[in-house]
Each structure stands twice: as C-alpha cells, then as structure tokens.
Scaffold this motif. Structure first.
Motif, PDB file in Angstrom:
ATOM      1  N   MET A 127     -25.805 -33.763 -60.674  1.00  0.00           N
ATOM      2  CA  MET A 127     -24.500 -34.224 -60.157  1.00  0.00           C
ATOM      3  C   MET A 127     -23.403 -33.687 -61.083  1.00  0.00           C
ATOM      4  O   MET A 127     -23.519 -33.783 -62.306  1.00  0.00           O
ATOM      5  CB  MET A 127     -24.471 -35.757 -60.128  1.00  0.00           C
ATOM      6  N   LEU A 128     -22.373 -33.144 -60.466  1.00  0.00           N
ATOM      7  CA  LEU A 128     -21.223 -32.648 -61.232  1.00  0.00           C
ATOM      8  C   LEU A 128     -20.002 -33.480 -60.854  1.00  0.00           C
ATOM      9  O   LEU A 128     -19.817 -33.809 -59.685  1.00  0.00           O
ATOM     10  CB  LEU A 128     -20.940 -31.184 -60.894  1.00  0.00           C
ATOM     11  N   ILE A 129     -19.173 -33.775 -61.838  1.00  0.00           N
ATOM     12  CA  ILE A 129     -17.914 -34.444 -61.533  1.00  0.00           C
ATOM     13  C   ILE A 129     -16.788 -33.692 -62.222  1.00  0.00           C
ATOM     14  O   ILE A 129     -16.915 -33.269 -63.380  1.00  0.00           O
ATOM     15  CB  ILE A 129     -17.926 -35.934 -61.903  1.00  0.00           C
ATOM     16  N   THR A 130     -15.711 -33.481 -61.473  1.00  0.00           N
ATOM     17  CA  THR A 130     -14.620 -32.632 -61.931  1.00  0.00           C
ATOM     18  C   THR A 130     -13.315 -33.407 -61.896  1.00  0.00           C
ATOM     19  O   THR A 130     -13.024 -34.087 -60.916  1.00  0.00           O
ATOM     20  CB  THR A 130     -14.500 -31.391 -61.019  1.00  0.00           C
ATOM     21  N   ARG A 131     -12.560 -33.264 -62.942  1.00  0.00           N
ATOM     22  CA  ARG A 131     -11.229 -33.882 -62.985  1.00  0.00           C
ATOM     23  C   ARG A 131     -10.205 -32.792 -63.269  1.00  0.00           C
ATOM     24  O   ARG A 131     -10.410 -31.940 -64.122  1.00  0.00           O
ATOM     25  CB  ARG A 131     -11.171 -34.955 -64.072  1.00  0.00           C
ATOM     26  N   LYS A 132      -9.079 -32.870 -62.570  1.00  0.00           N
ATOM     27  CA  LYS A 132      -7.991 -31.921 -62.779  1.00  0.00           C
ATOM     28  C   LYS A 132      -6.944 -32.487 -63.723  1.00  0.00           C
ATOM     29  O   LYS A 132      -6.733 -33.699 -63.785  1.00  0.00           O
ATOM     30  CB  LYS A 132      -7.299 -31.620 -61.448  1.00  0.00           C
ATOM     31  N   GLU A 181      -9.416 -27.589 -64.479  1.00  0.00           N
ATOM     32  CA  GLU A 181     -10.469 -28.393 -63.841  1.00  0.00           C
ATOM     33  C   GLU A 181     -11.645 -28.462 -64.815  1.00  0.00           C
ATOM     34  O   GLU A 181     -12.253 -27.442 -65.124  1.00  0.00           O
ATOM     35  CB  GLU A 181     -10.930 -27.755 -62.524  1.00  0.00           C
ATOM     36  N   THR A 187     -15.356 -29.827 -65.565  1.00  0.00           N
ATOM     37  CA  THR A 187     -16.537 -30.281 -64.835  1.00  0.00           C
ATOM     38  C   THR A 187     -17.624 -30.744 -65.804  1.00  0.00           C
ATOM     39  O   THR A 187     -18.006 -30.002 -66.713  1.00  0.00           O
ATOM     40  CB  THR A 187     -17.079 -29.140 -63.950  1.00  0.00           C
ATOM     41  N   VAL A 193     -21.146 -41.118 -63.245  1.00  0.00           N
ATOM     42  CA  VAL A 193     -21.542 -40.172 -64.295  1.00  0.00           C
ATOM     43  C   VAL A 193     -20.786 -40.496 -65.578  1.00  0.00           C
ATOM     44  O   VAL A 193     -21.339 -40.422 -66.672  1.00  0.00           O
ATOM     45  CB  VAL A 193     -21.252 -38.724 -63.843  1.00  0.00           C
ATOM     46  N   LEU A 245     -14.022 -42.389 -65.551  1.00  0.00           N
ATOM     47  CA  LEU A 245     -13.006 -41.341 -65.412  1.00  0.00           C
ATOM     48  C   LEU A 245     -11.756 -41.637 -66.238  1.00  0.00           C
ATOM     49  O   LEU A 245     -11.008 -40.721 -66.578  1.00  0.00           O
ATOM     50  CB  LEU A 245     -12.606 -41.179 -63.940  1.00  0.00           C
ATOM     51  N   ASP A 286      -7.270 -35.052 -57.404  1.00  0.00           N
ATOM     52  CA  ASP A 286      -7.572 -34.765 -58.810  1.00  0.00           C
ATOM     53  C   ASP A 286      -9.021 -34.950 -59.205  1.00  0.00           C
ATOM     54  O   ASP A 286      -9.388 -34.618 -60.340  1.00  0.00           O
ATOM     55  CB  ASP A 286      -6.715 -35.666 -59.714  1.00  0.00           C
ATOM     56  N   TYR A 345     -13.218 -34.699 -57.919  1.00  0.00           N
ATOM     57  CA  TYR A 345     -14.256 -34.439 -56.924  1.00  0.00           C
ATOM     58  C   TYR A 345     -15.626 -34.398 -57.566  1.00  0.00           C
ATOM     59  O   TYR A 345     -15.749 -34.178 -58.773  1.00  0.00           O
ATOM     60  CB  TYR A 345     -13.992 -33.158 -56.141  1.00  0.00           C
ATOM     61  N   ASP A 405     -19.749 -32.912 -57.019  1.00  0.00           N
ATOM     62  CA  ASP A 405     -20.654 -31.979 -56.342  1.00  0.00           C
ATOM     63  C   ASP A 405     -22.072 -32.495 -56.459  1.00  0.00           C
ATOM     64  O   ASP A 405     -22.522 -32.844 -57.566  1.00  0.00           O
ATOM     65  CB  ASP A 405     -20.602 -30.586 -57.001  1.00  0.00           C
TER      66      ASP A 405
END
Lengths: 139, 139, 139, 139, 139, 139
Positions: free
Chosen positions: A1-6, A45, A47, A59, A62, B129, B131, B133
C-alpha cells in the motif's frame, strides 16, 4: 500500500555553476542561469510504503506526516532563494533533480521502514509541465 | 500496457472504532472521528494491465470497464454514508486505505488476467492532497 | 481590482425537507435526498473588491483574509455534517445555493467596503462539475 | 464575446518597501518580505472583448495575440527577478495587484477597441490559491 | 445567483472558408485550416441566472439541466466532425467563437427567464489555454 | 531518477477497421467508429530514466528533450487527422493504446540508455478520464 501527500512551496533559484563563466552557464542552462534568479511554485508529492495498521486502518497518521513535511521541507524552503539561503544549494546547482534528491535525503531518516512506513518516492513538479521522481539510489 | 479510467463518487464517512471511547478516537483520528461524519468527492483511478488485442487494438472495451465500475463501485458508494450503508464499513474503519482495498476486492474478480486484462492498481484520492495506491497484497 | 482566495472544506449533507415524505424528497432531490447523507470536498473562492493601498500595494493582507475564512467558514463547516451540526441547515435545505448564501452572510460583515475591501462574490464548487456564484441580493 | 488566452511565466520577487525597516516589512508582508526573495509560476489569463469578424468568425487571430503576450509580458518577465530586473518594480512593490496592473498597462495600448478587440481583463494567479483580476481603472 | 454546470464533448473540426483558396485559409487560420481536420476535447460551462426556489432551495434541478445539455449539445456534437456533420458548420466556420454562439442559440430557448432560470453565459474551452465567453448579443 | 515532460497535441481520429462493416465497427468501437471522425486534445507525458550528470546536475537538457518531442511527435501529429495523414494509422486503428505505442517507437531510438537517458514510459491521455501507459514490450 502506498500513500501520497502533496505539499507546495514557493522559492527562487538559478541554475549556474560558480566555477563557470556566464557564457558557459548560459550555453548549458539557458535562461535558467540568469541571476539573481527566477522562481517557481514547486509541488511536492511524498509517497510512503507500508501496511495499514490492523487496528487503525492507516499506514500513517497524516497529521504527523504533514508536520514532518512542514518542518523538514516547507519551513526551510518556502519563500527562500535556494542558492542563497538553503544548503547545500550554495555549492550544488539546484536543478529539479538535485532539489528532489535533497528532499529525499531530508525525509528518508524519518521513514526507515521496518515496523513503520518507508519512504518510497519523492515527486517534485517545477512547473505544470516538468516533474522529477526520485526513489533513492538503491531503488 | 496499462490503461486507466477515472471515476468519481461523493460519500460520507467518519473514521472511528466503535470499541473505543470518543477521546481515543479523537486522539488517533482527529477531526475525522467527528460523528455523524463528513464527506468527500472521492476520485478513483482504476488501472488494468494487458496487451492490446491484435485485431481491435484495445486492451479492453472502455464502455464495458465503465459499466463494471458503475455497478461494483459507483452505484453502491455514491451518495451514501459509508459507515452506515456500505458493508464492510459498519465494522471496518473507512480510512482511505481500507476503502481502496475494498474497491480492489470488488473489482479484482472481474479482471483475473490470463487472456483478458488483470487489475493492476487502484488509486483513490480522498482530497486533492492525499491519495492511496493499492495493487493487491502480492504486489 | 478584485482579489480571490481559495479554501476547501469536507462536509456531509443531504438535501431533503423534513416536512416532506421520503418519496417527495426523492422525486425532487434524487439521490441527494438519501439519509444519513453523502459528502463533498467543497471548494470555495472568495472574491473581494477594493483598491490596492497606495503604500502597501495590497487590496488586503491575505493572511488576515485567510484567518477570517478559517474562523467564519472552515472551522465551523469542515469535517461536519451540515444538516446535523451547522445552523441554519437543520431547518434550511443545504443545497449548494443555500450554502453559498450562508457563507456570504457570514463573511459580508467583515468586508463592508468603504475604506476597506467589499465582499464581491462567493463561488462554491460542490463537485468538479457544478458551482454556484453569489454576490448578494443587491448585486 | 470575450476570448481568453492563458500564458505562464516563472519569476522571483519579494514584497518590501525600501524606505521601511526589515521589521516594518516583515510585519506588513510576512515571509514575502524575505530577501533575496522567492518565486512563483505565475499564470496569466488575458481576456479581450470584441465581435467575431463576420468573414473569419474570429475576435482576433490567436497567433497574433500570443506574439503580443510573448513580446510584452513573457519575454521581459520570465526567468527574471522582478524587483531587480523589471521596471517599475525597482520602486513599486511587486504585489500580485501591482504586477497585474503593470501587465494591463503594457497590453492595453495594443487592444484599444474600436474596430478591433478591447482589453477587458487581466487575471493573474500567483499560486493555485490566489488570483487578482484587473480591468482598468475606469472599469 | 448563478449556477454553472460543466460538460465535455470530443469533436473534429477545421477552420477554413470554402470560398477561399488553400493559401488564403492557411494565411488566416494557420494549421487549423488543415483538412480533413483535427480535434479537441471541448469543455463547456453553462451558467444560468435565477433565484433559488423558496421551497426547494434550488435555482434549477441539475438533473434536468444535464438532460437538456445532453440532448441539445452533447448528443449532436460529441464524436462528430463539426464541419461535415453538424449544421450550420457546413457553411459557418466552426471557430471557438462560432461554436459558442451556436451552443447559446440551442440552449437559450430552454432558459428564457421569467419565473425560471435565464441563460447567462456559455464558456467554451477549446484547449486548456483558450476559452470563449458568450452571453448573447444584448449582454 | 526519472524526469517527465508534458506536451499536447490536437488531432482527429476514428477507430474502425477498414475490413469490417460499419455494423461490426459500431458494435466494437461504439461512437468512436463514426466517420469522418472526432478529435481530442491529447496530453502526452514522456518519462526518461537516467542519473543526473555529476557536473550539470541534470538527467537531460530539457530544451533538447522539448525539441525532440516537437520534431518526432508534435509536428507530425498536431492539427492532423491521424487515420488520413499520419502513418501507420492508415492501416493500424488509432486506439489510444496504438497511438501510445507509435509514440514510443518514434522516441525510443533517441533515448537508448547507456551513458545518456533511457526512455522509460509514455503516458497518453485521450480525455481527462482515460490514459494509457506504455513502457516498451520488454518492460
């Protein structure tokens, strides 16, 4: 699982080597070598890779991720001139590639993997048309 | 070859464990634990892997993909409160991570690979902001 | 001169009149009448009209504008269920139109015009495809 | 009929008055007063008003519009430090408001109206969250 | 109060007058005169003006608006070659300006104002960089 | 390290096999089989893999990359009808998948890897909702 924050920061830079002449820099870097420089709204971004915690389903918290980004990247980079105010860009040319790698280096110690999340990728947009992805040298 | 189709649904949720006190939930989930909840315009990107068919030049009929997304995800999730109306979120906290995994679980049987396309990734945007995967546990 | 600042909040709502039957609400509001509701990432654009101050060159200190938006709109609306937690939406149906008007009513007293800026327009996006503009009843 | 064309430039600036102390500038402009400055990917939307020509069906040849934008705005502003390299920002603080007005002043003589199009509005985005609209002082 | 709904259609066109030579068309319209043509993902924003109904809180039922857009614009324009398949573009050059005016003409009879909403503006994006606004000739 | 540059072209196409009847094409390709065709603003993201040069800090001179994209893809595709004007789409159906592969084939010889960058991925957006990724057959 990947989680991305901008996240976003606004900074100045120019891309030129101090040991080159103006002509050499203009030939290699074009307008980007102009001093005292120009600027960008950099979009970042970040990740992370990890498993959702079986109890919380997350995960990572945030809010905590946001605080780390704020402290390690946004606070020192935002509203600054990278070449003049942010090490190591007094001696390393702040191309998008080098800025992405520096952000990776600042963030990676906080996300070593193991029981917690591991830093997986840093994507840095310099403009709406160009971005760099960096996943560490062993990636 | 990968092909990705976007879709969107608007849903409510809150993130809180029923077996915890309000204080515990607020400490872990922050404002997201507020009941009766808040909501998002979730954006979904579903990616399939496959070879373009030598005759049609398509990995998959995108109209058929749209119908599967509509039936399996959009119809049951859109304009609903996830915790109250969409299993298993009555007992599993609908974090972005868990919603992405549930979407994977609903779609994966339709794209087993072999002669047809295989489900490759589910990307779920909770806001502009953040997401997640998810590519299945063996990915 | 107009200056516009964006902000975002995530909230739940449903659109239904308590004095109507479920059938009447479904006929008029469709899926949006479903209870306990669904949600959106609302995007707000607040536009002020004024002259740049001859000394500072600014219509308004944007940090102060951000604080007013945060206090009057984001804090009370974000991560809330509008019908259940935000007056007057316990008795007024929170359509996009009515939410935009309520935001106008909360912000207008802070921007009366005269020597300072005047509230010119509130644009509220409910989804990426629908938005409302409200400029006050005399506009 | 209005027709709008977008363009983008990347520039540095800081917002500070040379006749003020650093403390005064920081109090009024915050981080934006930091020298040697920060930068933005400015996005510009230039709107012309006119009637489509009865023969060509166009308000204006967009290629010609692009050339005027390039010559009058993009070439002198892009990859420059506004305070140090672009008049009048050596003496006028380059707030978004003042930059928008300067762009208007540079473009307006090319679009006087009459038989051809008239400059109607200049919208300048400093970041993805803030923009200014300027339509001339008589607007 | 204004309410705006977006829609999209993909169409081909070329911009050339049949009574001109290829050279004349190339001189005026550039590459856009190339036959058999090129295409765009046109984005349409239709804005209605009206008061929210005192009972429903809506300017208009958005589902009904969507159906009118679908029937009057999307169905006849989408996946078509404007010059060859959509009147009046067999005889009127389908510049963005002329396409916007045709969309206005098709929609305006449905929104005459009075007790219901009035068509206020049609915005048509030809690309991400160019758009036209048309509000009727008396606007 | 990956570096990605975006570009855009506007083209017409239809998706139909010349050896099939109109009914067969409509059944497989739907509206996209309509002749003389429709069009799109295709968005292209070209990703290169390489190490930043130890002296310049760049994976590649982006101006040179832009010129290659312009010469190999944008110039031959933009403002053209793919089926009628761009080989091999007179005989290969220009589905998004096939157009992405053709773009890969045109670009890959310029980025063979070794001491310079290697072509890593071609992402092609046909609309805002659908995109294809292609990384070569050995990827």
């Amino acid at each position: 699982m990947l989680i991305t924050r901008k996240a976003e920061f606004s900074a100045s830079h120019f891309t030129a080597r101090p040991d080159w002449t103006a002509e050499e820099n203009a030939r290699v870097y074009g307008d980007s070598a102009n001093q005292p420089g120009h600027g960008h709204n950099y979009e970042l971004e970040v990740t992370l890779e990890g498993e959702p915690h079986p109890v919380t389903g997350m995960v990572m918290d945030l809010k905590e991720l946001k605080e780390i980004l704020q402290r390690e990247v946004i606070a020192p980079f935002d509203h600054r001139h990278l070449n003049h105010e942010v090490a190591p860009f007094d001696r390393i040319v702040p191309t998008t590639e080098n800025v992405a790698r520096e952000i990776w280096n600042r963030l990676a110690p906080h996300f070593p993997g193991g029981e917690g999340p591991r830093l997986h990728n840093v994507r840095l947009w310099e403009t709406a048309d160009v971005y760099v992805d960096y996943g560490g040298d062993e990636a």
